[in-house]
Design a protein around this motif. Sequence first.
Motif, PDB file in Angstrom:
ATOM      1  N   VAL A   5      67.847 -40.581 -37.067  1.00 33.39           N
ATOM      2  CA  VAL A   5      67.318 -41.500 -36.054  1.00 33.39           C
ATOM      3  C   VAL A   5      68.467 -42.105 -35.242  1.00 33.39           C
ATOM      4  N   GLU A   6      68.425 -41.886 -33.934  1.00 38.19           N
ATOM      5  CA  GLU A   6      69.443 -42.398 -33.024  1.00 38.19           C
ATOM      6  C   GLU A   6      68.959 -43.676 -32.341  1.00 38.19           C
ATOM      7  N   ALA A   7      69.898 -44.394 -31.738  1.00 37.92           N
ATOM      8  CA  ALA A   7      69.558 -45.543 -30.898  1.00 37.92           C
ATOM      9  C   ALA A   7      69.054 -45.045 -29.551  1.00 37.92           C
ATOM     10  N   ALA A  32      67.608 -40.803 -42.102  1.00 38.34           N
ATOM     11  CA  ALA A  32      68.831 -41.609 -42.069  1.00 38.34           C
ATOM     12  C   ALA A  32      69.183 -41.904 -40.619  1.00 38.34           C
ATOM     13  N   CYS A  33      69.874 -43.007 -40.387  1.00 39.83           N
ATOM     14  CA  CYS A  33      70.321 -43.329 -39.033  1.00 39.83           C
ATOM     15  C   CYS A  33      71.492 -42.434 -38.652  1.00 39.83           C
ATOM     16  N   HIS A  51      67.539 -48.636 -38.111  1.00 33.81           N
ATOM     17  CA  HIS A  51      67.047 -47.609 -37.186  1.00 33.81           C
ATOM     18  C   HIS A  51      66.202 -46.577 -37.935  1.00 33.81           C
ATOM     19  N   ALA A  52      66.682 -46.147 -39.097  1.00 33.88           N
ATOM     20  CA  ALA A  52      65.930 -45.167 -39.879  1.00 33.88           C
ATOM     21  C   ALA A  52      64.587 -45.745 -40.305  1.00 33.88           C
ATOM     22  N   GLY A  89      77.110 -39.982 -37.538  1.00 32.19           N
ATOM     23  CA  GLY A  89      76.175 -39.347 -38.453  1.00 32.19           C
ATOM     24  C   GLY A  89      76.667 -39.050 -39.846  1.00 32.19           C
ATOM     25  N   SER A  90      77.601 -39.846 -40.414  1.00 36.26           N
ATOM     26  CA  SER A  90      78.138 -39.484 -41.724  1.00 36.26           C
ATOM     27  C   SER A  90      77.161 -39.744 -42.861  1.00 36.26           C
ATOM     28  N   ASN A  91      76.423 -40.864 -42.816  1.00 35.96           N
ATOM     29  CA  ASN A  91      75.491 -41.101 -43.924  1.00 35.96           C
ATOM     30  C   ASN A  91      74.359 -40.088 -43.881  1.00 35.96           C
TER      31      ASN A  91
END
Length: 403
Positions: A256-258, A231-232, A346-347, A236-238
């Motif tokens: 996954v971060e930017a 998850a992106c 992003h994910a 980070g809530s999702n």
Amino acid sequence: MADPGSTGRFGRFGGRYVPESLVPACEQLESGFRAAWADPAFRAGLARTLALHAGRPTPVTPALRLSAELGLTLLLKREDLTHTGSHKINNVLGQAMLAKRMGKTRLLAETGAGQHGVASATAAALLGLECVVYMGERDMRRQELNVFRMELLGATVVAVRNGSRTLKDACTEALRGWVTQVDEAHYCVGSVMGPHPYPWMVREFQRVVGEEARQQCAALLPQGRPDVVVACVGGGSNAAGTFAGFVDTDARLVGVEAAGGAAVSRGAPGVLHGYRSQVLQDEHGQILEAHSISAGLDYPGIGPEHAHLADIGRAEYPSVTDAEVVEAVLRLARTEGIVPALESAHALAWVLRAAGTPQLPTGCSVLVTLSGRGDKDGAQLVALRRDGARSGALRRDAAGTPR
């Protein structure tokens, strides 16, 4: 991923770092949430509202064509199909119902990509509450459609012109606004960040994503659960909601971060917006600006529970570039007929990069949470295409022929 207790600590992260004037409000909120979450009637009412108004449960969709191309089994948890178009509605309906139960008459919210703001305005309209949304001026330009949607739903959108004029500054102004309105207003935090009890409370409201996905994957996969859950992550809530459904399994958890943020790999422990976590900062402790093509991920910190999961090695947090994100949007759109939000892409971008490597070996199974749909990003993608784009991906036709 359990109750962090009265201290709100996840290992060395979390806590409550707020002005003295906000301590009673945070304590009242914790007490109110604990009582509501232990009340079967509240839980049943929220579940009913999520089903009838938000469209839960959302499906898990097998991405058949893309799976064949990548040599793995790719499943998509479709939060893009919820009412308002993202996972944000799960948390917001919970907080709005809690606020009304506590006698509050107004919701205050911050937003970056606009999805949390739209969800807050939606919940306020549904429950008869006022709504004020703080949004960075730069993000308002990037997300004009969502600004219109918030105003259409009756919310007041306050342009934040301080600092970088993005999500970080919107959070700061929302906290300042809450200080002056604590008796009548509830600050509806949009992610697993902020002072205790917000990181824990928001994760619990988003837990429905992971719990649904776990049951759905059990019916779709021979082994009953995915090998990797992705998850992106901005706040980070999702990701927190998704991970909560799988943290007690042996599935790998990947947030996954930017690349222009990447608080886990580039940050250091520090305090931001009322909590301690990994934060982008210079040698003097001054907060640095984050960058992302997505307005929802250009945040210089990460939720404290994510920092803890990274600390203990239970989850990993790679990053992807803007160009990889744009490529992922195009790839999913043209193989599966799904246009994801830039945040969600992003994910997917990490999956595209890692497929066929030891990170994602051939034949493995991967669950990706599509946290939102890409309608809101249409104007931004058009502008990228018109201006030459950050990636050549947007300048190819359906057959892959350069234009």
